[in-house]
Design an enzyme around this catalytic site. Structure first.
Site, PDB file in Angstrom:
ATOM      1  N   HIS A  87       0.808  -1.287  -0.089  1.00 35.16           N
ATOM      2  CA  HIS A  87      -0.179   0.142   0.105  1.00 35.16           C
ATOM      3  C   HIS A  87       0.871   1.125   0.230  1.00 35.16           C
ATOM      4  O   HIS A  87       1.638   1.350   0.695  1.00 35.16           O
ATOM      5  CB  HIS A  87      -0.981   0.022   1.698  1.00 35.16           C
ATOM      6  CG  HIS A  87      -1.309  -1.109   1.488  1.00 35.16           C
ATOM      7  ND1 HIS A  87      -1.785  -2.439   2.021  1.00 35.16           N
ATOM      8  CD2 HIS A  87      -2.608  -1.124   0.489  1.00 35.16           C
ATOM      9  CE1 HIS A  87      -2.973  -3.371   2.418  1.00 35.16           C
ATOM     10  NE2 HIS A  87      -3.299  -2.440   1.214  1.00 35.16           N
ATOM     11  N   ASP A 135       2.651   1.673   3.531  1.00 30.46           N
ATOM     12  CA  ASP A 135       2.766   0.751   3.815  1.00 30.46           C
ATOM     13  C   ASP A 135       4.815   1.675   3.045  1.00 30.46           C
ATOM     14  O   ASP A 135       5.015   0.625   4.654  1.00 30.46           O
ATOM     15  CB  ASP A 135       3.164  -0.755   2.926  1.00 30.46           C
ATOM     16  CG  ASP A 135       1.609  -1.312   3.820  1.00 30.46           C
ATOM     17  OD1 ASP A 135       1.361  -1.209   4.701  1.00 30.46           O
ATOM     18  OD2 ASP A 135       1.437  -1.980   2.119  1.00 30.46           O
TER      19      ASP A 135
END
Ligand code: XUL
Ligand code: MN
Length: 344
Positions: free
Chosen positions: A49, A52
């Site tokens: 993501h 992330d």
């Protein structure tokens, strides 16, 4: 010898075990430690993501985001890993409570597109062209709360802006029929590919198929994959498993329906997916009851089941099956498949 499969997963697949009814049950594994585990578990691709890769990206300037993304690229290089894709995580931010690209508020739609462009910039810094869109809250709990005709136009607008932002990026839409929403606007890969054709560059919009999501839509995952593969549009997969129509379980690949798993591997083999260089992604969760020191086994096990099924597909008695098909003896074909899966 045919091409080797490449495997990927996301850092969220090593997790603390919280569920909607209870808190975490395992300590957090630091991001750097997760990266160290990839190769040991047999994986080379990392799915991200946007946050992330760059936590708290909303509070950072574009230059700061670029710097942090470059540091993550160095960490990947040091571990011999590559980024597979970046997915804008629009569903956790308060702005996205009512959907992001399909929100009624134009300011929220603007925010969603701008953040997605940042995700594309992060993908570039990580040296991947692939953007994944899981359209989590693009749907409704109450049908009358949105104009669905407008919602579909907004989705096309958002895709177009992303495609124009970087002419090299490719967007894979990860379809899912429900959860968190009652009904999502892009429930199947057929919907994803249909919307791709309404964009300014259909060739750069494809699909990511997750086993559990297809099953939640009441569909056979291998047929969903075949549909996308036949159009050259299966750009990643999230293999996992699902035990019937309930919450999205993300069980280990093959854990609930081994024959269904066999058929997914079979279709990937028939399409020579490994030769495309695309990844076999696993989107699997450790059981909440799994102890911390073994809460990574679902990943290596899913990969192992996949590889064992590749072997099963390659050793399937195709000649015998062809004779039974020609003879229309489908009961005998059924038994042939079951005996083969049971090891006889
Ligand atoms: C949600 C889901 C997500 C996406 C990545 O059901 O599958 O993990 O795969 O955001
Ligand atoms: Mn997924």
């Amino acid at each position: 010898m045919s091409a080797e499969y490449r495997f990927s997963f996301g850092p969220w697949n090593l997790h603390e075990g919280a569920d909607p009814f209870g808190p975490t049950v395992r300590p957090t594994v630091a991001f750097a430690e997760k990266l160290r585990m990839y190769k040991q578990l047999g994986f080379e691709g990392v799915q991200f993501h946007d946050d992330d890769a760059v936590p708290d990206l909303e509070t950072l300037s574009a230059a700061e985001v670029a710097k942090k993304a470059a540091a993550v690229k160095k960490m990947l290089d040091a571990e011999g890993l590559v980024a597979e894709f970046v997915a804008p995580r629009l569903w956790e931010h308060p702005n996205g409570i009512d959907g992001a690209y399909t929100a009624n508020d134009p300011a929220v739609r603007r925010w969603a597109i701008d953040r997605s462009k940042r995700a594309i910039d992060i993908a570039n810094a990580l040296d991947t062209r692939l953007i994944v869109l899981w359209l989590a809250r693009e749907g409704t709990y109450i049908r009358e709360s949105k104009n669905a005709l407008d919602s579909h136009r907004y989705l096309v607008d958002a895709l177009n802006e992303m495609l124009r932002h970087d002419p090299r990026s490719q967007i894979a839409i990860e379809s899912k029929p429900n959860e968190p929403m009652d009904h999502a606007y892009i429930p199947t890969v057929g919907h994803a590919l249909a919307i791709a054709h309404q964009t300014v560059d259909p060739d750069r919009v494809g699909g990511l198929i997750e086993t559990a999501h297809a099953m939640l839509a009441g569909l056979d995952p291998s047929d969903e994959m075949a549909f996308a593969l036949s159009a050259g549009k299966l750009w990643s997969v999230h293999l996992n498993d699902q035990n019937g129509l309930k919450f999205d379980q993300d069980k280990s690949f093959g854990a609930a329906n081994l024959r269904g798993a066999f058929n997914q591997v079979r279709i990937l083999e028939l399409a020579k997916y490994a030769e495309t260089g695309r990844f076999i992604g696993l989107d699997v969760k450790a059981m909440r009851t799994q102890k911390a020191d073994v809460a990574h086994k679902h990943l290596a096990n899913s990969r192992q089941v996949f590889l064992t099924l590749v072997d099963k597909v390659r050793r399937f008695p195709n000649d015998q099956a062809a004779r039974l098909i020609a003879d229309r003896d489908y009961e005998a074909l059924e038994l042939l498949v079951l005996e083969h899966l049971m090891g006889n």
